[in-house]
Design a protein around this motif. Structure first.
Motif, mmCIF file in Angstrom:
data_model
loop_
_atom_site.group_PDB
_atom_site.id
_atom_site.type_symbol
_atom_site.label_atom_id
_atom_site.label_comp_id
_atom_site.label_asym_id
_atom_site.label_seq_id
_atom_site.Cartn_x
_atom_site.Cartn_y
_atom_site.Cartn_z
ATOM 1 N N GLN A 14 51.814 90.931 81.603
ATOM 2 C CA GLN A 14 50.446 90.869 82.138
ATOM 3 C C GLN A 14 49.711 89.596 81.732
ATOM 4 O OE1 GLN A 14 49.326 95.577 82.005
ATOM 5 N NE2 GLN A 14 47.804 94.166 81.335
ATOM 6 N N ASN A 15 50.171 88.930 80.692
ATOM 7 C CA ASN A 15 49.440 87.782 80.164
ATOM 8 C C ASN A 15 50.227 86.483 80.291
ATOM 9 O OD1 ASN A 15 46.830 88.853 78.814
ATOM 10 N ND2 ASN A 15 48.416 90.337 78.314
ATOM 11 N N GLU A 16 50.960 86.353 81.376
ATOM 12 C CA GLU A 16 51.733 85.139 81.666
ATOM 13 C C GLU A 16 50.813 83.917 81.583
ATOM 14 O OE1 GLU A 16 55.128 82.958 82.811
ATOM 15 O OE2 GLU A 16 55.021 85.094 82.394
ATOM 16 N N GLY A 17 51.216 82.910 80.832
ATOM 17 C CA GLY A 17 50.444 81.677 80.721
ATOM 18 C C GLY A 17 49.447 81.655 79.582
ATOM 19 N N PHE A 18 49.274 82.755 78.858
ATOM 20 C CA PHE A 18 48.348 82.790 77.715
ATOM 21 C C PHE A 18 48.878 81.848 76.639
ATOM 22 C CE2 PHE A 18 46.845 84.520 73.661
ATOM 23 C CZ PHE A 18 45.484 84.588 73.903
ATOM 24 N N GLU A 19 47.977 81.039 76.083
ATOM 25 C CA GLU A 19 48.393 80.017 75.125
ATOM 26 C C GLU A 19 47.418 79.933 73.957
ATOM 27 O OE1 GLU A 19 49.707 75.345 75.347
ATOM 28 O OE2 GLU A 19 48.192 76.050 76.745
ATOM 29 N N VAL A 20 47.959 79.759 72.767
ATOM 30 C CA VAL A 20 47.166 79.557 71.554
ATOM 31 C C VAL A 20 47.773 78.387 70.796
ATOM 32 C CG1 VAL A 20 46.475 80.552 69.336
ATOM 33 C CG2 VAL A 20 46.549 81.997 71.362
ATOM 34 N N TYR A 35 51.749 78.603 70.822
ATOM 35 C CA TYR A 35 52.288 79.900 71.218
ATOM 36 C C TYR A 35 52.012 80.051 72.706
ATOM 37 C CZ TYR A 35 52.056 80.833 66.205
ATOM 38 O OH TYR A 35 52.209 80.769 64.846
ATOM 39 N N LEU A 36 53.046 80.317 73.499
ATOM 40 C CA LEU A 36 52.908 80.412 74.942
ATOM 41 C C LEU A 36 53.682 81.615 75.458
ATOM 42 C CD1 LEU A 36 52.017 79.170 77.679
ATOM 43 C CD2 LEU A 36 54.142 77.852 77.628
ATOM 44 N N LEU A 42 57.480 85.466 74.325
ATOM 45 C CA LEU A 42 56.600 84.580 73.571
ATOM 46 C C LEU A 42 57.432 83.418 73.049
ATOM 47 C CD1 LEU A 42 53.868 83.962 72.204
ATOM 48 C CD2 LEU A 42 54.649 85.355 70.266
ATOM 49 N N ARG A 43 57.020 82.208 73.386
ATOM 50 C CA ARG A 43 57.720 81.008 72.928
ATOM 51 C C ARG A 43 56.831 80.310 71.893
ATOM 52 N NH1 ARG A 43 62.248 80.246 75.268
ATOM 53 N NH2 ARG A 43 62.417 78.080 74.610
ATOM 54 N N ILE A 44 57.465 79.830 70.835
ATOM 55 C CA ILE A 44 56.748 79.150 69.761
ATOM 56 C C ILE A 44 57.302 77.733 69.627
ATOM 57 C CG2 ILE A 44 56.156 79.134 67.315
ATOM 58 C CD1 ILE A 44 56.692 82.156 67.299
ATOM 59 N N ARG A 45 56.408 76.760 69.737
ATOM 60 C CA ARG A 45 56.793 75.366 69.516
ATOM 61 C C ARG A 45 56.095 74.901 68.247
ATOM 62 N NH1 ARG A 45 55.470 69.921 72.890
ATOM 63 N NH2 ARG A 45 56.877 68.588 71.700
ATOM 64 N N SER A 46 56.867 74.347 67.344
ATOM 65 C CA SER A 46 56.364 73.895 66.057
ATOM 66 C C SER A 46 56.705 72.418 65.903
ATOM 67 C CB SER A 46 57.032 74.718 64.946
ATOM 68 O OG SER A 46 56.671 74.232 63.690
ATOM 69 N N SER A 47 55.698 71.603 65.613
ATOM 70 C CA SER A 47 55.940 70.176 65.404
ATOM 71 C C SER A 47 55.063 69.691 64.261
ATOM 72 C CB SER A 47 55.658 69.377 66.676
ATOM 73 O OG SER A 47 54.309 69.504 67.045
ATOM 74 N N GLY A 48 55.489 68.621 63.631
ATOM 75 C CA GLY A 48 54.698 68.089 62.530
ATOM 76 C C GLY A 48 55.477 67.107 61.704
ATOM 77 N N ALA A 77 42.435 91.359 71.328
ATOM 78 C CA ALA A 77 41.104 91.306 71.925
ATOM 79 C C ALA A 77 41.004 90.233 73.012
ATOM 80 C CB ALA A 77 40.054 91.050 70.853
ATOM 81 N N GLU A 78 41.854 89.226 72.953
ATOM 82 C CA GLU A 78 41.809 88.132 73.927
ATOM 83 C C GLU A 78 42.721 88.374 75.126
ATOM 84 O OE1 GLU A 78 42.466 84.330 71.805
ATOM 85 O OE2 GLU A 78 42.380 85.617 70.021
ATOM 86 N N LEU A 79 43.612 89.351 75.028
ATOM 87 C CA LEU A 79 44.597 89.584 76.062
ATOM 88 C C LEU A 79 44.119 90.565 77.112
ATOM 89 C CD1 LEU A 79 47.710 89.939 73.748
ATOM 90 C CD2 LEU A 79 47.171 88.001 75.203
#
Length: 84
Positions: A14-20, A35-36, A42-48, A77-79
């Motif tokens: 239901q929340n396709e495209g939700f990103e944080v 987070y996408l 849920l896909r997590i990309r970590s960089s640094g 609450a945001e979804l």
């Protein structure tokens, strides 16, 4: 709301495209996380980087069930939860 496997999957669909995006800064360390929700997962990309010259990193992975449950709990609450 109890986040059973079926409820988690329905929320992801239901929340396709939700990103944080988050940023963590500590002494000699910086990490950016994205987070996408896409494709029902849920896909997590970590960089640094750290203070070492060759210590840059950029990783992407599908979240585990535990990571997904924790993410959904924190952002419930945001979804869009209609019909769940």
């Amino acid at each position: 709301m109890r986040l059973t496997r079926e409820v988690r999957q329905q929320l992801l669909e239901q929340n396709e495209g939700f990103e944080v995006k988050t940023c963590t800064r500590e002494k000699n360390f910086v990490e950016y996380r994205q987070y996408l929700i896409t494709g029902g997962e849920l896909r997590i990309r970590s960089s640094g980087k750290t203070s070492w010259a060759d210590s840059r990193f950029d990783n992407e992975a599908v979240a585990t069930d535990e990571q997904t449950r924790r993410f959904l709990r924190e952002h419930l609450a945001e979804l869009n939860t209609d019909g769940v």
